[in-house]
Design an enzyme around this catalytic site. Structure first.
Site, PDB file in Angstrom:
ATOM      1  N   ASP A 274       0.843  -1.195   0.000  1.00  0.00           N
ATOM      2  CA  ASP A 274       0.000   0.000   0.000  1.00  0.00           C
ATOM      3  C   ASP A 274       0.881   1.248   0.000  1.00  0.00           C
ATOM      4  O   ASP A 274       2.027   1.204   0.441  1.00  0.00           O
ATOM      5  CB  ASP A 274      -0.888   0.036   1.251  1.00  0.00           C
TER       6      ASP A 274
HETATM    7  N1  URA Z   1      -1.480  -6.017   3.681  1.00  0.00           N
HETATM    8  C1  URA Z   1      -1.934  -4.737   3.731  1.00  0.00           C
HETATM    9  O1  URA Z   1      -3.005  -4.482   4.265  1.00  0.00           O
HETATM   10  N2  URA Z   1      -1.187  -3.782   3.158  1.00  0.00           N
HETATM   11  C2  URA Z   1       0.005  -4.008   2.574  1.00  0.00           C
HETATM   12  O2  URA Z   1       0.656  -3.073   2.093  1.00  0.00           O
HETATM   13  C3  URA Z   1       0.479  -5.326   2.544  1.00  0.00           C
HETATM   14  C4  URA Z   1      -0.277  -6.322   3.101  1.00  0.00           C
END
Ligand code: URA
Length: 236
Positions: free
Chosen positions: A104
């Protein structure tokens, strides 16, 4: 060209030092340890000594370990935001690099950048269950219900069934935990903790397929994978 000649031309080692390095098994040609000094090496071979690819030896594909900073998006190109590929693009103007797996925008840590679609596919294929390890800071302490739920496989709010995963405390702070996932679903960790009413304050990926993010890499820094790290990922 003979391997010992090839090595001495590119490293500054003498021919006899090159032969010693070769017989000791320190030299890898196209992914395989080569102990014979008279082996013929193609111009296009990828040669590494002690895990470090030789400058000037042709590499079919590029494999980069990046420590993604917060605020950078896991994409090749974006109209508004800086992407993970933008961070390395100046060094690879002619390579079509992409992130093999996403983090993310707010998450940090290990992103693998490559132009090897085959490896990326293997690492991301749901059937291959490549482990990814994260350090997560929650807004509430870890509970036993979370641990048993993760181990059994969380059912997300929309009914999607997640595969079993591990979550364990990391040190003294009950809000800091380590999560190991064996699959990759959009916002997976945030959504899994969300089922227990817990929010994620920070999320950092520490390892992919048994390869740890190099602690020497500050956010935004990157380096090529070593030959050993690449082999580890190729064996997944
Ligand atoms: N799970 C998430 O919620 N975000 C990420 O960036 C990676 C795994």
């Amino acid at each position: 060209m003979r391997l010992d000649k090839y090595l001495s031309e590119r490293t500054g080692l003498t021919r006899s030092e090159s032969r010693k390095a070769i017989t000791k098994g320190r030299v890898v040609v196209d992914g395989v340890v080569c102990r014979k000094a008279d082996t013929q090496v193609a111009e296009t071979a990828a040669v590494a000594v002690d895990g470090t690819p030789l400058a000037g030896s042709y590499q079919k594909y590029v494999y980069i370990m990046l420590n993604k900073p917060e605020g950078v998006v896991s994409a090749s190109r974006d109209k508004r935001d800086t992407t993970v590929v933008d961070l390395v693009a100046a060094d690879y103007p002619r390579r079509a690099l992409f992130p093999a797996g996403r983090l993310d925008k707010t998450s940090t840590g290990f992103v693998l950048l490559t132009d090897d679609g085959g490896l990326a596919h293997d690492l991301l294929a749901p059937a291959h269950h490549v482990d990814k390890v994260y350090q997560v800071t929650l807004d509430t302490p870890l509970t036993e219900a979370m641990q048993t739920g993760f181990a059994a496989g969380v059912t997300l709010a929309d009914g999607q069934q997640m595969a079993p995963a591990e979550v364990e405390p990391l040190g003294e702070d009950p809000c800091t935990v380590q999560v190991t996932l064996h699959q990759g679903v959009y916002h997976q960790i945030k959504r899994m903790f969300g089922v227990y009413g817990a929010g994620v304050n920070a999320l950092h990926r520490c390892a992919i397929g048994g390869v740890a993010l190099d602690p020497a890499l500050a956010p935004g820094e990157w380096r090529k994978l070593t030959v050993e790290e690449l082999h580890q990922l190729q064996q997944r």
